[in-house]
Design a protein around this motif. Sequence first.
Motif, short mmCIF file in Angstrom:
data_model
loop_
_atom_site.label_atom_id
_atom_site.label_comp_id
_atom_site.label_asym_id
_atom_site.label_seq_id
_atom_site.Cartn_x
_atom_site.Cartn_y
_atom_site.Cartn_z
N ARG A 90 20.69 15.45 -10.90
CA ARG A 90 20.67 15.16 -9.46
C ARG A 90 19.60 14.12 -9.12
N LEU A 91 18.41 14.31 -9.62
CA LEU A 91 17.32 13.40 -9.28
C LEU A 91 17.56 12.01 -9.85
N TRP A 92 17.97 11.92 -11.12
CA TRP A 92 18.16 10.61 -11.74
C TRP A 92 19.20 9.79 -10.98
N TRP A 93 20.32 10.41 -10.61
CA TRP A 93 21.35 9.64 -9.94
C TRP A 93 20.94 9.22 -8.53
N GLN A 94 20.12 10.02 -7.87
CA GLN A 94 19.60 9.57 -6.57
C GLN A 94 18.68 8.37 -6.73
N ILE A 95 17.90 8.35 -7.80
CA ILE A 95 17.04 7.19 -8.06
C ILE A 95 17.89 5.96 -8.35
N VAL A 96 18.94 6.12 -9.15
CA VAL A 96 19.83 5.00 -9.47
C VAL A 96 20.47 4.44 -8.21
N LEU A 97 20.98 5.31 -7.35
CA LEU A 97 21.64 4.86 -6.12
C LEU A 97 20.66 4.18 -5.18
N LEU A 98 19.46 4.74 -5.06
CA LEU A 98 18.45 4.14 -4.19
C LEU A 98 18.03 2.78 -4.70
N ASP A 99 17.80 2.67 -5.99
CA ASP A 99 17.39 1.39 -6.57
C ASP A 99 18.45 0.32 -6.35
N THR A 100 19.72 0.71 -6.47
CA THR A 100 20.81 -0.24 -6.28
C THR A 100 20.86 -0.73 -4.84
N ARG A 101 20.75 0.19 -3.90
CA ARG A 101 20.82 -0.17 -2.49
C ARG A 101 19.67 -1.09 -2.09
N VAL A 102 18.47 -0.73 -2.48
CA VAL A 102 17.31 -1.51 -2.07
C VAL A 102 17.30 -2.86 -2.79
N ALA A 103 17.81 -2.92 -4.01
CA ALA A 103 17.91 -4.21 -4.71
C ALA A 103 18.77 -5.18 -3.93
N GLU A 104 19.88 -4.68 -3.39
CA GLU A 104 20.76 -5.54 -2.60
C GLU A 104 20.07 -6.02 -1.33
N ASN A 146 11.14 1.34 7.53
CA ASN A 146 9.91 0.67 7.96
C ASN A 146 9.10 0.00 6.86
N ILE A 147 9.69 -0.17 5.69
CA ILE A 147 9.00 -0.90 4.62
C ILE A 147 9.85 -2.11 4.24
N ASP A 148 9.20 -3.24 4.07
CA ASP A 148 9.88 -4.46 3.65
C ASP A 148 10.73 -4.18 2.41
N PRO A 149 12.04 -4.45 2.44
CA PRO A 149 12.89 -4.16 1.28
C PRO A 149 12.41 -4.83 0.00
N ARG A 150 11.77 -5.99 0.12
CA ARG A 150 11.28 -6.67 -1.08
C ARG A 150 10.20 -5.85 -1.77
N SER A 151 9.31 -5.24 -0.96
CA SER A 151 8.27 -4.38 -1.53
C SER A 151 8.85 -3.05 -1.97
N LEU A 152 9.78 -2.52 -1.16
CA LEU A 152 10.35 -1.22 -1.47
C LEU A 152 11.08 -1.24 -2.81
N GLY A 159 0.79 -1.22 0.00
CA GLY A 159 0.00 0.00 0.00
C GLY A 159 0.82 1.26 0.00
N LEU A 160 2.13 1.14 -0.12
CA LEU A 160 2.98 2.33 -0.05
C LEU A 160 2.57 3.35 -1.11
N LEU A 161 2.31 2.89 -2.31
CA LEU A 161 1.93 3.80 -3.38
C LEU A 161 0.48 3.63 -3.81
N PHE A 162 -0.09 2.45 -3.59
CA PHE A 162 -1.40 2.16 -4.13
C PHE A 162 -2.36 1.74 -3.01
N GLY A 163 -3.62 1.91 -3.25
CA GLY A 163 -4.62 1.43 -2.31
C GLY A 163 -5.01 2.44 -1.26
#
Length: 613
Positions: free
Chosen positions: A231-245, A190-196, A58-62
């Motif tokens: 700036r925004l794109w690289w923050q998204i890239v870094l966040l996606d990489t971290r949460v993927a791990e 506070n969000i499950d990394p798999r969902s995040l 439900g983080l983004l939907f519902g």
Amino acid sequence: MVTARVAKGPPSSTPYAAMSEEFKHLEELLEGSDDENRKSGPGVIQKAYDKLYADGSGLLFGFSVNDDLKCLHPPTISIFRLWQTYLNSVYPLSMLFHAPTVQQQILDASANLENVSENMEALMFAIYYAAVVALPAEECEGMFGLPQPVVVKKYMLATQQALNAAKLLKNMDIMVLQALTILLTASRHNIDPRSLWIHCGTAVRLGQRIGLHRDGTSLGLQPFETEMRRRLWWQIVLLDTRVAELSGAGSSIVPTPFDTLLPSNVNDSNLNPEMGEMPPNHSGASDMIFCLARCEIGNFLKLSHTTSFFSDGAWARSDGAPASLAEKDAAIDELEHHLEEKYLRHCDPQITLHFMTKMFTRTALWRMRLVAHHPRHYPDGGASMPAAEKDLLCRLSLNMIENDIMIVRNKSADRFAWYVHTNFQFPAFIYLLSELRHRTRGELADRGWAAVEEALKKRLKHIGERKQSPMFKATSALVLKAWQARELDASAHGEPIPSPPQSLITLRSVFGEPPSKGKKTEGHDQRSYLQTPADSTTHGEATNVIEHSQANVYNGNNAAVSGLSMDQGTNPTEWSPMDWTYWDELIQNWEPQVPDGSEQFDSGQSLSLGGQR
């Protein structure tokens, strides 16, 4: 040139088939070492995630917009206080917009909340949310009169509603994507990394839809807009990489090609929305230094196509042949030298952001070395690994944990505690504990136990809230087994049993003793090439200790590590150096029992051994 080599082989039929290799190895470490005793089904980390978090769908939907968002804004004076908190504690580590511009927009909006746009409202709530996450618990309660978890939940829900009101999935405004990225960054607590990770994919797709993966210069955009998009794109890239791990999906620098250049090395004060051309890059440190150090490592991975190496250790040359260990070290040396010359040598350790940059960047480089030299690259799992290599891995793990300890001790870095505590070097900690089960004496063992005690000290203060966590129980099992090996070794040598540190006493009072198998443990009396860091709480002292230590990490023909550190989250090198199934194997032989009626683990706690901020 070194490039990635994707390992080939038959598909796995195990429950871990969809996981990355590093996720599997860490699971094995926590599960136990006897294959015949290995459990089927979800591993320790998967069980811990199931217990720790709601599913996060439900983080983004519902969420429907049932409340009047205007009523959810804090009082004007609190808006300004939260903005200042965001500027002090969040923005320096994640500069994804232009603060002076946003500050004026917040001032204008707070004076007339009835007419604020939906896009701006989404950004404001995201900033409130990130700020209350970063606030010390006592200060948050003093400001709102409510416990911090209650306030955090309130503003998370409000941000979700604001994003839905702004029609997130249809909206093409960069401001809304900025709000989403802030929400996702602050939700690592506070969000499950798999969902995040799935939600991070939404941010990636939204960024691609508005063309953030294309550099603004190729699109004919104005300099200021181009810089904000970078700036925004690289923050998204870094966040996606971290949460993927963290999710077990492996490290991934956004799978599709992109040509977006790194942000410029300039201060916000050098930028103006009306400017006709970009100012020149600073030759030294700017406000962007922490973010740029992270981006540089991400860019290194992208340009050298080494993502598979950082996920599973498989490097290959451009001709397809496997890369040698010397070639891996040379590639890391090259990156290290680049970061040192461009950023780190300009850092003033008395400036907190510079201190954070140096410490986290060093940790990133040590992690790379740990991955490159890890025992899983040996056909026998490291049984034939030379003693010098084992010493090296032990020292690297120790450096990472001691680095973390010195950051936590530094009082001026308390404003970044929310970030530090979500980037605890857990894989290195687990590797160190597994090594201490066999390395029972000598300087490295003594240093290791001092680091373990210090790392556990704060996390054991709230043990009643954590002892049902599968991950905390697994880690506690490793600690108790390792200390038991140290005691057995002393007894076998006719020496007095060493006095257990306080953390051992606490864990034994909760979990009891692990069963002894009657095996004699051999001690390793191998000298460290590092000095034990002093108990320091100042920038300069901590930095000097690490700089002295890192120069001695390698001996013989190995190149010296010359200083850097990123966050596991700081950097896109946030791969785990171990397969997660290996975690599970380490505790399979002994499952600590907790008395019935124990408190349940708080679903809002982080991965730092189940600890709270």
